[in-house]
Design a protein around this motif. Structure first.
Motif, mmCIF file in Angstrom:
data_model
loop_
_atom_site.group_PDB
_atom_site.id
_atom_site.type_symbol
_atom_site.label_atom_id
_atom_site.label_comp_id
_atom_site.label_asym_id
_atom_site.label_seq_id
_atom_site.Cartn_x
_atom_site.Cartn_y
_atom_site.Cartn_z
ATOM 1 N N PHE A 158 23.139 49.353 -20.589
ATOM 2 C CA PHE A 158 21.983 48.704 -21.183
ATOM 3 C C PHE A 158 22.267 47.620 -22.228
ATOM 4 N N TYR A 162 20.633 44.521 -20.263
ATOM 5 C CA TYR A 162 19.219 44.839 -20.490
ATOM 6 C C TYR A 162 18.747 44.302 -21.838
ATOM 7 N N ALA A 165 18.028 40.759 -21.092
ATOM 8 C CA ALA A 165 16.806 40.690 -20.300
ATOM 9 C C ALA A 165 15.574 40.939 -21.166
ATOM 10 N N ALA A 192 18.339 43.621 -14.275
ATOM 11 C CA ALA A 192 17.649 44.187 -15.439
ATOM 12 C C ALA A 192 16.306 43.493 -15.654
ATOM 13 N N GLN A 195 13.794 44.869 -13.123
ATOM 14 C CA GLN A 195 13.337 46.214 -13.468
ATOM 15 C C GLN A 195 12.411 46.209 -14.681
ATOM 16 N N LEU A 196 12.804 45.507 -15.743
ATOM 17 C CA LEU A 196 12.018 45.534 -16.974
ATOM 18 C C LEU A 196 10.704 44.763 -16.822
ATOM 19 N N LEU A 307 14.818 48.719 -26.815
ATOM 20 C CA LEU A 307 15.692 49.050 -25.694
ATOM 21 C C LEU A 307 16.210 50.481 -25.813
ATOM 22 N N PRO A 318 19.535 52.328 -14.493
ATOM 23 C CA PRO A 318 20.303 51.186 -13.992
ATOM 24 C C PRO A 318 20.919 51.462 -12.631
#
Length: 350
Positions: A158, A162, A165, A192, A195-196, A307, A318
């Motif tokens: 992450f 992430y 992201a 990422a 997904q986010l 996060l 992930p």
């Protein structure tokens, strides 16, 4: 627990190919005042690792100069920004209650002590990182993930990908119900983003390479187009009314080709240059349509706290392409460099 005197580490001795990343036994670092010592449970790899090793970042006024992310690197340097593990010791001035706690490390070195501070350095670049059995970090960068259902291997994915992201989503003010394009969607940051963005209710259209389209779709994209098949024309067919934002890790020709697809008052957020760092576009498309062009580098402290909450809740899992031991770091970096995989490459167990 007993802390050994030495540990295995992978460190850079200069810029260059795989040969400049050496596996050596080094002393286990002692936490200084305000720091903690973390036993590494897992460390994820990022393109930053390759570019730092290669010296590929250039410098202002000298784009081809060998350089790290923010300038010259002090060698030798232990690589690895993304660390999940367990605190085993703390330095003076740090709450001893941190000992034994499972943590995720915010890898950023910030320009000031503020919620919206900018990252100006990185674990594994401006200070020694997690390609090792142990790593020290300022205690202020520790985030407790003891209740997370994610493993250390998953959690280590992450921080950089992430975090970058999430920084793009926040700086681009991406909201539920908006249409967004993600370039480079099968890479670490790209996946990422998919997904986010999908998790916050955006409609994600993605550009990826052939052979990876289904994987990107599975991550949450409603439309995925092949980057080799005139992608912006294909996206214009799928979003004839335009899109609210482009989340771009590729740059290059994407900017000039895609800018006309952005709606009035839309946003183009750039956090990478996989397709090239020199761009050309019709600036009239920018100012006549009130489009914001936004540069985004990593995350802020506030972003990273959000996060860490995502990690604690396990709301996003992930995609992991490969897990290796630290001793196989050269194989791991070689796999990362092929960009043939989908998801993260991770070193398990430090």
């Amino acid at each position: 627990m007993t802390i050994p005197q030495t540990m295995l580490a992978a460190r850079l001795v200069g810029h260059g190919g795989p040969e400049v990343l050496e596996l050596v036994e080094v002393p286990v670092p002692a936490p200084a005042e305000g720091e903690a010592l973390v036993r590494v449970g897992a460390t994820a790899l990022n393109n930053t690792d390759l570019w730092t090793r290669e010296g590929a970042y250039g410098r202002p006024g000298a784009p081809d100069a060998l350089s790290g992310w923010r300038g010259p690197i002090d060698f030798p340097r232990i690589q690895g920004a993304d660390v999940a593990g367990t605190v085993v010791e703390v330095g003076a001035g740090v709450d001893p209650g941190w000992r034994g706690r499972r943590v995720l490390i915010d890898p950023a070195i910030y320009d000031r002590d503020a919620e919206d501070a900018n990252p100006v350095g990185l674990l594994g670049s401006e200070r020694d990182g997690g390609y090792a059995r142990y790593v020290t970090t300022p205690a202020a960068r520790l985030h407790d993930i003891g209740g997370s259902p994610l493993s250390d291997v998953e959690a280590a994915c992450f921080p950089t990908a992430y975090g970058t992201a999430l920084g793009m989503l926040e700086r681009g003010d991406v909201r539920e119900g908006e249409d967004v394009v993600v370039t480079g969607a099968s890479g670490g940051v790209g996946l990422a983003l998919v997904q986010l963005a999908a998790a916050r209710g955006a409609r994600v259209l993605a550009i990826s390479s052939a052979g990876k389209l289904d994987a990107v779709r599975s991550a949450g994209a409603v439309e995925v187009v092949d980057r080799a098949d005139d992608p912006w024309a294909r996206l214009a067919e799928r979003a004839p009314g335009g899109v609210d934002a482009v989340l771009d890790v590729a740059a290059g020709d994407h900017v000039g080709e895609g800018l006309p697809l952005v709606r009035e008052g839309g946003r183009w957020v750039v956090a990478g240059a996989l397709a090239g760092h020199r761009v050309e576009f019709d600036v009239r498309r920018l100012y006549l349509h009130n489009i914001a062009l936004i540069g985004s580098s990593m995350h802020t402290p506030a972003h990273f706290r959000a996060l860490a909450e995502i990690v604690r809740g396990g709301r996003v899992r992930p995609v992991i392409a490969l897990t290796q031991e630290l001793a196989e770091v050269h194989r791991a970096q070689a796999e990362l460099a092929t960009r043939a995989h989908v998801g993260k490459v991770v070193l398990a167990g430090g």
